[in-house]
Design a protein around this motif. Sequence first.
Motif, PDB file in Angstrom:
ATOM      1  N   GLU A 251      -9.387   7.494   5.744  1.00 57.42           N
ATOM      2  CA  GLU A 251      -9.285   6.373   6.681  1.00 57.42           C
ATOM      3  C   GLU A 251      -8.606   5.179   6.011  1.00 57.42           C
ATOM      4  N   ALA A 252      -8.914   4.939   4.745  1.00 60.91           N
ATOM      5  CA  ALA A 252      -8.263   3.842   4.018  1.00 60.91           C
ATOM      6  C   ALA A 252      -6.760   4.076   3.937  1.00 60.91           C
ATOM      7  N   SER A 253      -6.365   5.305   3.665  1.00 59.49           N
ATOM      8  CA  SER A 253      -4.941   5.636   3.602  1.00 59.49           C
ATOM      9  C   SER A 253      -4.260   5.360   4.940  1.00 59.49           C
ATOM     10  N   ARG A 254      -4.953   5.698   6.018  1.00 59.42           N
ATOM     11  CA  ARG A 254      -4.380   5.489   7.355  1.00 59.42           C
ATOM     12  C   ARG A 254      -4.168   4.010   7.651  1.00 59.42           C
ATOM     13  N   ILE A 255      -5.170   3.180   7.347  1.00 59.29           N
ATOM     14  CA  ILE A 255      -5.040   1.772   7.726  1.00 59.29           C
ATOM     15  C   ILE A 255      -4.088   1.016   6.795  1.00 59.29           C
ATOM     16  N   GLU A 259      -1.687   0.095   9.578  1.00 59.65           N
ATOM     17  CA  GLU A 259      -2.184  -1.200  10.039  1.00 59.65           C
ATOM     18  C   GLU A 259      -1.812  -2.331   9.092  1.00 59.65           C
ATOM     19  N   ASN A 260      -1.001  -1.998   8.078  1.00 62.79           N
ATOM     20  CA  ASN A 260      -0.495  -3.005   7.140  1.00 62.79           C
ATOM     21  C   ASN A 260      -1.623  -3.756   6.435  1.00 62.79           C
ATOM     22  N   ALA A 261      -2.740  -3.064   6.190  1.00 65.41           N
ATOM     23  CA  ALA A 261      -3.866  -3.686   5.489  1.00 65.41           C
ATOM     24  C   ALA A 261      -3.581  -3.749   3.994  1.00 65.41           C
ATOM     25  N   THR A 262      -4.148  -4.745   3.325  1.00 69.25           N
ATOM     26  CA  THR A 262      -4.059  -4.798   1.870  1.00 69.25           C
ATOM     27  C   THR A 262      -5.015  -3.766   1.283  1.00 69.25           C
ATOM     28  N   VAL A 263      -4.867  -3.506  -0.004  1.00 61.95           N
ATOM     29  CA  VAL A 263      -5.739  -2.534  -0.671  1.00 61.95           C
ATOM     30  C   VAL A 263      -7.191  -2.982  -0.592  1.00 61.95           C
ATOM     31  N   LYS A 269     -13.262  -2.235   4.166  1.00 65.22           N
ATOM     32  CA  LYS A 269     -13.452  -1.772   5.541  1.00 65.22           C
ATOM     33  C   LYS A 269     -14.087  -0.388   5.592  1.00 65.22           C
ATOM     34  N   VAL A 270     -13.755   0.473   4.628  1.00 64.12           N
ATOM     35  CA  VAL A 270     -14.299   1.836   4.655  1.00 64.12           C
ATOM     36  C   VAL A 270     -15.577   1.981   3.836  1.00 64.12           C
ATOM     37  N   GLY A 271     -16.073   0.869   3.274  1.00 65.76           N
ATOM     38  CA  GLY A 271     -17.385   0.926   2.639  1.00 65.76           C
ATOM     39  C   GLY A 271     -17.419   0.821   1.132  1.00 65.76           C
ATOM     40  N   GLU A 281     -10.485   6.473  -7.314  1.00 66.36           N
ATOM     41  CA  GLU A 281     -10.777   7.646  -6.488  1.00 66.36           C
ATOM     42  C   GLU A 281      -9.635   7.945  -5.518  1.00 66.36           C
ATOM     43  N   TYR A 282      -8.962   6.907  -5.073  1.00 65.65           N
ATOM     44  CA  TYR A 282      -7.801   7.094  -4.201  1.00 65.65           C
ATOM     45  C   TYR A 282      -6.704   7.869  -4.936  1.00 65.65           C
ATOM     46  N   LYS A 283      -6.422   7.468  -6.166  1.00 72.29           N
ATOM     47  CA  LYS A 283      -5.372   8.141  -6.938  1.00 72.29           C
ATOM     48  C   LYS A 283      -5.756   9.584  -7.235  1.00 72.29           C
ATOM     49  N   ARG A 284      -7.050   9.823  -7.473  1.00 74.28           N
ATOM     50  CA  ARG A 284      -7.504  11.189  -7.744  1.00 74.28           C
ATOM     51  C   ARG A 284      -7.266  12.092  -6.532  1.00 74.28           C
ATOM     52  N   MET A 285      -7.442  11.548  -5.330  1.00 74.90           N
ATOM     53  CA  MET A 285      -7.299  12.357  -4.123  1.00 74.90           C
ATOM     54  C   MET A 285      -5.847  12.513  -3.689  1.00 74.90           C
ATOM     55  N   PHE A 286      -5.065  11.426  -3.765  1.00 76.87           N
ATOM     56  CA  PHE A 286      -3.706  11.439  -3.215  1.00 76.87           C
ATOM     57  C   PHE A 286      -2.607  11.513  -4.276  1.00 76.87           C
ATOM     58  N   SER A 287      -2.986  11.425  -5.550  1.00 79.97           N
ATOM     59  CA  SER A 287      -2.028  11.478  -6.673  1.00 79.97           C
ATOM     60  C   SER A 287      -1.088  10.283  -6.724  1.00 79.97           C
ATOM     61  N   VAL A 288      -1.368   9.244  -5.951  1.00 79.10           N
ATOM     62  CA  VAL A 288      -0.641   7.976  -6.024  1.00 79.10           C
ATOM     63  C   VAL A 288      -1.663   6.855  -5.886  1.00 79.10           C
ATOM     64  N   THR A 289      -1.303   5.656  -6.332  1.00 80.29           N
ATOM     65  CA  THR A 289      -2.193   4.516  -6.142  1.00 80.29           C
ATOM     66  C   THR A 289      -2.070   4.017  -4.708  1.00 80.29           C
ATOM     67  N   PRO A 290      -3.090   3.329  -4.191  1.00 82.76           N
ATOM     68  CA  PRO A 290      -2.989   2.816  -2.821  1.00 82.76           C
ATOM     69  C   PRO A 290      -1.838   1.840  -2.631  1.00 82.76           C
ATOM     70  N   LYS A 291      -1.425   1.147  -3.680  1.00 85.47           N
ATOM     71  CA  LYS A 291      -0.295   0.221  -3.554  1.00 85.47           C
ATOM     72  C   LYS A 291       0.984   0.962  -3.191  1.00 85.47           C
ATOM     73  N   ASN A 292       1.104   2.197  -3.676  1.00 86.80           N
ATOM     74  CA  ASN A 292       2.305   2.979  -3.379  1.00 86.80           C
ATOM     75  C   ASN A 292       2.372   3.427  -1.930  1.00 86.80           C
ATOM     76  N   LYS A 293       1.252   3.309  -1.207  1.00 85.31           N
ATOM     77  CA  LYS A 293       1.218   3.680   0.206  1.00 85.31           C
ATOM     78  C   LYS A 293       1.700   2.543   1.100  1.00 85.31           C
ATOM     79  N   GLN A 294       1.694   1.322   0.554  1.00 85.71           N
ATOM     80  CA  GLN A 294       2.026   0.164   1.387  1.00 85.71           C
ATOM     81  C   GLN A 294       3.523   0.092   1.665  1.00 85.71           C
TER      82      GLN A 294
END
Length: 294
Positions: A251-255, A259-263, A269-271, A281-294
């Motif tokens: 869900e964090a990846s989606r928003i 939704e242009n949310a910050t990290v 928002k997701v707890g 934990e994000y990098k462990r699951m997606f192999s990229v940092t959340p910043k790279n998703k923005q």
Amino acid sequence: MNSYFEKNKYKLLDKLLPLMPESKSYTTNIDGLLIVKRDAPFQSEVCLQQPLLIFSVQGEKRYSAGSEIIDYKQGQIVFQGTPMPCSSYVLKASKEIPYIAMVFAVNMQLMTEVIYSLDNVDISSMTHAYSSLGKIEAGNDIIDSFIRLADLLNKSYNDIKVLSPLMLKEMYYFLLKTELREKLISFAITSSQNNKILKIINYLKENYNNHYSINDLAEMVNMSPATFHRHFKMVTTLSPIQYQKSLRLLEASRIIKYENATVSEAAFKVGYESISQFTREYKRMFSVTPKNKQ
């Protein structure tokens, strides 16, 4: 590989390939059926995949669901009975010999109707949990069923509307005659252990950002904490905590992406309470940092 499949593979390809001019997934007029073509190796993103049935017509693919990895090839069927965090990788495909698959969203209503129409189903035997995942070689009857469904895609809308539910029920009937039988029944029957775990999964999907103990979740389905934990991991390959964590990260990846949310906004928002833990934990699951998703 089933020799019957070898003889009939090109019947399927002749019916499917004209419907797939490009390398991508196509929705069809048969409810819940996707047809997929890939003309090169392809890595999908991690997503929450709903229950499905995959029939590989040509090529090879690796399917990762929870903590389990399944490699499958043409003529094989993969079944997944619960929503799970998944990704896939097309291992073998080219423009000359593309990967081709029929992917069915599991229709629990149709499958349950078939199960209750049978006179040899012992529902009382569904007292233990079954893994959500299974792989089999497609038998002759199921191959014929897939050929009829592929042929139906080329018929009129009215033909598809009337005949597809009947053909899908036929498909489930033949699947219930395979070694997937107990898995299919366990997810369709409401009193089964698998269905109780499915109830918790659906609850977590709606309440992923709240905090729960194993005791809280076990009490919802009248299980002891130890039994609940064991059954949950048997069904999903993940512990309840790992599963909820996957839901939060998805869900964090989606928003972040849509939704242009910050990290930090996405994490809270997701707890998550710790940005560093979220990023790790994000990098462990997606192999990229959340910043790279923005």
